[in-house]
Each structure stands twice: as C-alpha cells, then as structure tokens.
Design a protein around this motif. Sequence first.
Motif, PDB file in Angstrom:
ATOM      1  N   GLU A  78      -4.663  -5.343   8.208  1.00  0.00           N
ATOM      2  CA  GLU A  78      -5.236  -4.225   7.463  1.00  0.00           C
ATOM      3  C   GLU A  78      -5.124  -4.470   5.959  1.00  0.00           C
ATOM      4  O   GLU A  78      -4.135  -5.035   5.487  1.00  0.00           O
ATOM      5  N   ASP A  79      -6.121  -4.068   5.216  1.00  0.00           N
ATOM      6  CA  ASP A  79      -6.066  -4.190   3.768  1.00  0.00           C
ATOM      7  C   ASP A  79      -4.808  -3.478   3.257  1.00  0.00           C
ATOM      8  O   ASP A  79      -4.556  -2.322   3.617  1.00  0.00           O
ATOM      9  N   PRO A  80      -3.977  -4.150   2.444  1.00  0.00           N
ATOM     10  CA  PRO A  80      -2.697  -3.561   2.043  1.00  0.00           C
ATOM     11  C   PRO A  80      -2.817  -2.250   1.284  1.00  0.00           C
ATOM     12  O   PRO A  80      -1.975  -1.356   1.446  1.00  0.00           O
ATOM     13  N   VAL A  81      -3.858  -2.102   0.470  1.00  0.00           N
ATOM     14  CA  VAL A  81      -4.042  -0.844  -0.262  1.00  0.00           C
ATOM     15  C   VAL A  81      -4.417   0.268   0.706  1.00  0.00           C
ATOM     16  O   VAL A  81      -3.876   1.386   0.641  1.00  0.00           O
ATOM     17  N   GLU A  82      -5.320  -0.033   1.624  1.00  0.00           N
ATOM     18  CA  GLU A  82      -5.723   0.966   2.610  1.00  0.00           C
ATOM     19  C   GLU A  82      -4.571   1.306   3.553  1.00  0.00           C
ATOM     20  O   GLU A  82      -4.413   2.468   3.957  1.00  0.00           O
ATOM     21  N   ARG A  83      -3.773   0.309   3.892  1.00  0.00           N
ATOM     22  CA  ARG A  83      -2.624   0.540   4.772  1.00  0.00           C
ATOM     23  C   ARG A  83      -1.622   1.474   4.118  1.00  0.00           C
ATOM     24  O   ARG A  83      -1.148   2.426   4.746  1.00  0.00           O
ATOM     25  N   ARG A  84      -1.313   1.233   2.854  1.00  0.00           N
ATOM     26  CA  ARG A  84      -0.366   2.107   2.126  1.00  0.00           C
ATOM     27  C   ARG A  84      -0.902   3.535   2.054  1.00  0.00           C
ATOM     28  O   ARG A  84      -0.175   4.494   2.330  1.00  0.00           O
ATOM     29  N   ASP A  85      -2.173   3.664   1.721  1.00  0.00           N
ATOM     30  CA  ASP A  85      -2.782   4.990   1.621  1.00  0.00           C
ATOM     31  C   ASP A  85      -2.745   5.714   2.963  1.00  0.00           C
ATOM     32  O   ASP A  85      -2.416   6.903   3.029  1.00  0.00           O
ATOM     33  N   ARG A  86      -3.055   4.986   4.031  1.00  0.00           N
ATOM     34  CA  ARG A  86      -3.056   5.603   5.359  1.00  0.00           C
ATOM     35  C   ARG A  86      -1.660   6.063   5.755  1.00  0.00           C
ATOM     36  O   ARG A  86      -1.481   7.196   6.241  1.00  0.00           O
ATOM     37  N   LEU A  87      -0.666   5.233   5.569  1.00  0.00           N
ATOM     38  CA  LEU A  87       0.697   5.575   5.967  1.00  0.00           C
ATOM     39  C   LEU A  87       1.217   6.798   5.213  1.00  0.00           C
ATOM     40  O   LEU A  87       1.884   7.670   5.795  1.00  0.00           O
ATOM     41  N   VAL A  88       0.918   6.872   3.931  1.00  0.00           N
ATOM     42  CA  VAL A  88       1.366   8.010   3.127  1.00  0.00           C
ATOM     43  C   VAL A  88       0.648   9.283   3.556  1.00  0.00           C
ATOM     44  O   VAL A  88       1.257  10.350   3.703  1.00  0.00           O
ATOM     45  N   ARG A  89      -0.660   9.175   3.779  1.00  0.00           N
ATOM     46  CA  ARG A  89      -1.412  10.350   4.211  1.00  0.00           C
ATOM     47  C   ARG A  89      -0.969  10.813   5.598  1.00  0.00           C
ATOM     48  O   ARG A  89      -0.929  12.015   5.879  1.00  0.00           O
ATOM     49  N   GLU A  90      -0.624   9.868   6.459  1.00  0.00           N
ATOM     50  CA  GLU A  90      -0.145  10.232   7.796  1.00  0.00           C
ATOM     51  C   GLU A  90       1.115  11.088   7.723  1.00  0.00           C
ATOM     52  O   GLU A  90       1.194  12.143   8.377  1.00  0.00           O
ATOM     53  N   VAL A  91       2.095  10.648   6.953  1.00  0.00           N
ATOM     54  CA  VAL A  91       3.355  11.399   6.935  1.00  0.00           C
ATOM     55  C   VAL A  91       3.171  12.767   6.286  1.00  0.00           C
ATOM     56  O   VAL A  91       3.756  13.769   6.725  1.00  0.00           O
ATOM     57  N   ARG A  92       2.338  12.842   5.261  1.00  0.00           N
ATOM     58  CA  ARG A  92       2.074  14.146   4.648  1.00  0.00           C
ATOM     59  C   ARG A  92       1.364  15.088   5.623  1.00  0.00           C
ATOM     60  O   ARG A  92       1.702  16.281   5.716  1.00  0.00           O
ATOM     61  N   THR A  93       0.390  14.553   6.353  1.00  0.00           N
ATOM     62  CA  THR A  93      -0.345  15.367   7.323  1.00  0.00           C
ATOM     63  C   THR A  93       0.570  15.839   8.442  1.00  0.00           C
ATOM     64  O   THR A  93       0.501  16.999   8.878  1.00  0.00           O
ATOM     65  N   LEU A  94       1.444  14.969   8.917  1.00  0.00           N
ATOM     66  CA  LEU A  94       2.317  15.317  10.025  1.00  0.00           C
ATOM     67  C   LEU A  94       3.356  16.365   9.630  1.00  0.00           C
ATOM     68  O   LEU A  94       3.704  17.236  10.434  1.00  0.00           O
ATOM     69  N   VAL A  95       3.863  16.297   8.410  1.00  0.00           N
ATOM     70  CA  VAL A  95       4.798  17.324   7.948  1.00  0.00           C
ATOM     71  C   VAL A  95       4.114  18.685   7.957  1.00  0.00           C
ATOM     72  O   VAL A  95       4.671  19.683   8.454  1.00  0.00           O
ATOM     73  N   LEU A  96       2.917  18.737   7.422  1.00  0.00           N
ATOM     74  CA  LEU A  96       2.169  19.991   7.393  1.00  0.00           C
ATOM     75  C   LEU A  96       1.854  20.471   8.808  1.00  0.00           C
ATOM     76  O   LEU A  96       2.004  21.660   9.125  1.00  0.00           O
ATOM     77  N   ALA A  97       1.440  19.549   9.682  1.00  0.00           N
ATOM     78  CA  ALA A  97       1.094  19.916  11.054  1.00  0.00           C
ATOM     79  C   ALA A  97       2.315  20.433  11.812  1.00  0.00           C
ATOM     80  O   ALA A  97       2.213  21.384  12.596  1.00  0.00           O
ATOM     81  N   CYS A  98       3.471  19.806  11.592  1.00  0.00           N
ATOM     82  CA  CYS A  98       4.698  20.273  12.246  1.00  0.00           C
ATOM     83  C   CYS A  98       5.038  21.698  11.823  1.00  0.00           C
ATOM     84  O   CYS A  98       5.346  22.560  12.656  1.00  0.00           O
ATOM     85  N   ALA A  99       4.971  21.940  10.518  1.00  0.00           N
ATOM     86  CA  ALA A  99       5.296  23.272  10.009  1.00  0.00           C
ATOM     87  C   ALA A  99       4.318  24.318  10.542  1.00  0.00           C
ATOM     88  O   ALA A  99       4.709  25.433  10.912  1.00  0.00           O
ATOM     89  N   ALA A 100       3.042  23.962  10.615  1.00  0.00           N
ATOM     90  CA  ALA A 100       2.027  24.906  11.080  1.00  0.00           C
ATOM     91  C   ALA A 100       2.095  25.135  12.586  1.00  0.00           C
ATOM     92  O   ALA A 100       1.646  26.180  13.074  1.00  0.00           O
ATOM     93  N   SER A 101       2.668  24.185  13.324  1.00  0.00           N
ATOM     94  CA  SER A 101       2.709  24.283  14.779  1.00  0.00           C
ATOM     95  C   SER A 101       4.070  24.713  15.308  1.00  0.00           C
ATOM     96  O   SER A 101       4.312  24.661  16.512  1.00  0.00           O
ATOM     97  N   ALA A 102       4.965  25.089  14.417  1.00  0.00           N
ATOM     98  CA  ALA A 102       6.312  25.548  14.795  1.00  0.00           C
ATOM     99  C   ALA A 102       7.156  24.454  15.437  1.00  0.00           C
ATOM    100  O   ALA A 102       8.040  24.731  16.247  1.00  0.00           O
ATOM    101  N   VAL A 103       6.865  23.195  15.092  1.00  0.00           N
ATOM    102  CA  VAL A 103       7.725  22.102  15.525  1.00  0.00           C
ATOM    103  C   VAL A 103       9.031  22.199  14.744  1.00  0.00           C
ATOM    104  O   VAL A 103       9.016  22.318  13.515  1.00  0.00           O
ATOM    105  N   ARG A 104      10.154  22.136  15.437  1.00  0.00           N
ATOM    106  CA  ARG A 104      11.440  22.383  14.774  1.00  0.00           C
ATOM    107  C   ARG A 104      12.033  21.128  14.127  1.00  0.00           C
ATOM    108  O   ARG A 104      12.763  21.218  13.151  1.00  0.00           O
ATOM    109  N   GLN A 105      11.762  19.955  14.726  1.00  0.00           N
ATOM    110  CA  GLN A 105      12.380  18.731  14.229  1.00  0.00           C
ATOM    111  C   GLN A 105      11.346  17.619  14.065  1.00  0.00           C
ATOM    112  O   GLN A 105      10.450  17.460  14.906  1.00  0.00           O
ATOM    113  N   LEU A 106      11.510  16.863  13.000  1.00  0.00           N
ATOM    114  CA  LEU A 106      10.694  15.679  12.746  1.00  0.00           C
ATOM    115  C   LEU A 106      11.619  14.502  12.506  1.00  0.00           C
ATOM    116  O   LEU A 106      12.492  14.564  11.632  1.00  0.00           O
TER     117      LEU A 106
END
Length: 347
Positions: A78-106
């Motif tokens: 994977e292109d290193p710039v795109e890979r970094r961007d994807r990984l960062v966006r993934e963790v930000r999205t998952l934190v928000l999704a956990c909070a919105a879905s009442a997930v207690r632990q990440l």
Amino acid sequence: MSSTGRRVRAGRSVETLAVTRPSGPIAAAVEARWTDRGGLVAQLEDNLTSPLIGQGLRGVSALVHVVTPTDLLQDQAEDPVERRDRLVREVRTLVLACAASAVRQLVVVTAAQVYGALPDNPIPLPVDAPLRARGQVGLFADLVAVEEALAEAAPAYPGLRIAVLRPASVVGGVDTLTTRHFAAPRLLRVAGANPTWQFCHVDDLATAVEVTLDRRLAGGLPVASPGYLTQEEVEQRSGMRAVEVGASTAGAIAARLHRLGTLKSPESDLDFVMHPLVVDSVTLSAAGWTPAYDNDLCLAVLLEDVAAQTRGAPRFGARDAAALGAASAAVAVGATAAIMRRRRRKG
C-alpha cells in the motif's frame, strides 16, 4: 457488514466481542479464546473508515482493533501516505462508533516498537516510558501516528475505556519485519551495537486481550515474554551465522535503498537490531496474565515460520536484497554478497 460466531457453552453468560482484521492471526487467536469461553464474536470486515461501521457494533460490549502489521507483503504494498491516512482515520472512526454504539471497552493492538530502540533505553523500560520511536515513515511510525490520533480523540469520550496493547515482536503465523530479518542468509550484526530480542506469541497476546477485558484495564500495556535474549544468544540458538557491518555503513546502505524506492523499510528500522528495547508486562502480570511462551520458545516458533515461508524460495542475491522487505535483512544480504565477491577474487 459483520458476521458473528456462535459457539456458546451451556451455563455461560453470553457477551459479544467485535474484532477487526478477522482474517489475521491475532484476531483469529483472540476469537478462538473468546468463543472457547462461551462468548460471541462479531467480525468487522467492512471499510473501517465508513460512518456506517457502527451498525456492526450493535449489541457489542467490547471491540479489539488490530493495527500491528502481520502481513508484510500486504502492508508494504500500500502507498505509505495512503496507509498512514487510512490507519489514522480508522482509529478515529472506531472511537466515535464505539461511543455512539454504547461499546464499553476498546482495545487497540499496536507494538512495543513505538517506544523506540535507543542506546540510552533502560532495561526494562518503565511502565510510563514515552513513545520515542525514531523516524517519520515506515510501519512503526504509522503505529505512533495511530496512538497519537487515539490519544487526541479519547478525551472526548470519557465513558469509553481504552487500552493500548503494545506487544514485543509477534511470532506465530505472522510475516513481519522481524521474520524477514531471520529470512536473510545471515543475521546482521552491527559492530559495537547492543541489541536485545524480546518476543510475544500470538496465543499469549490473545490471553492478554482477555485479561485486559476481564479486569477492565486501561492505558498503555506492554505485552512480552519475560526478559530478553542477547545477540549472542540469538545467534547461538538459531544456529545462523552472522555478518558484521559498521553502523555507518549499515545506515548508508539502508538509506540509499530506501531513497531509491527499492526498500520499503526506512533506515530508522535498523534501530531495533542495534539498540535495546525491553518492556515489562508488570500491569498485565499483576492482573493475572501469565505467558505460556518464553523468549526461547518464541524464537523457535519464529524460525519454524521462516523455514515454512522460505522453503523452495530462491536464495537472495545482492541485486534483490531489498525484496526481503526489512532494512536489516537487506543490509545483511548485501554485506554477505560483498564478502563472497572478495573471497572469489582471492581465489
């Protein structure tokens, strides 16, 4: 879209855990451990940056997000710039999704390499050691960026308990920079360097995830077999011959190959075969975690994996040294080829 395993033992409470990268060895080990105790596992297989990812978290009590690389060919393709961007966006999205879905632990799985291997590292590092990995590019720098993004996002969601597991070099069905290091014809030994070797088996990492969830641990948690092996012990136990290269020469070779684009790993990755990096799993141990594999057993597993991966493969020469994917392996191959050329000239 997610799929849910449903192996539930009678008389056991049912709790659903979600895992990312379900096809990888770490997620598979976590899933096996969780279902064996009677829990359910939802496998998140969709685009992890999608705002719809929260749909797969309905009814989920905890999420395990695997970030640490275990498939080097795929990770480096994977292109290193795109890979970094994807990984960062993934963790930000998952934190928000956990909070919105009442997930207690990440639980986010990165790697101990985020601490950095430096000449002045104490052995072992203290629990509150800062992240000092050198370099702005590469797979380990990506993990640091993920942790920084997670630390930035977490305060907005105090109801979400977040733990970051930082395993030492993972072994057991993986393809990583460490396995590629041992795939070279000879082990690289940097003159005057003082490296340490510490590992973590995927099964032990899975039990660490389990303990983290059961004991509701939070914060940064190193995960590793106790102690470490020295360079001499690794060479002796592996039975591999070493090739010694000066530090400046090794750095120059790796930097040139990376600059030319023939080596995906940056020169800074050589830090991990030059300087000490030993972590102490004191928090997990106090919570009841006990690894089943020591560093000797882990090294044996790693060597078996390398043998299986390289069986039938052609020997690497100087021209394709970078094909091994790891800076240390590329330098070792190049240095070995140079030695053989000198011997042939001498007759």
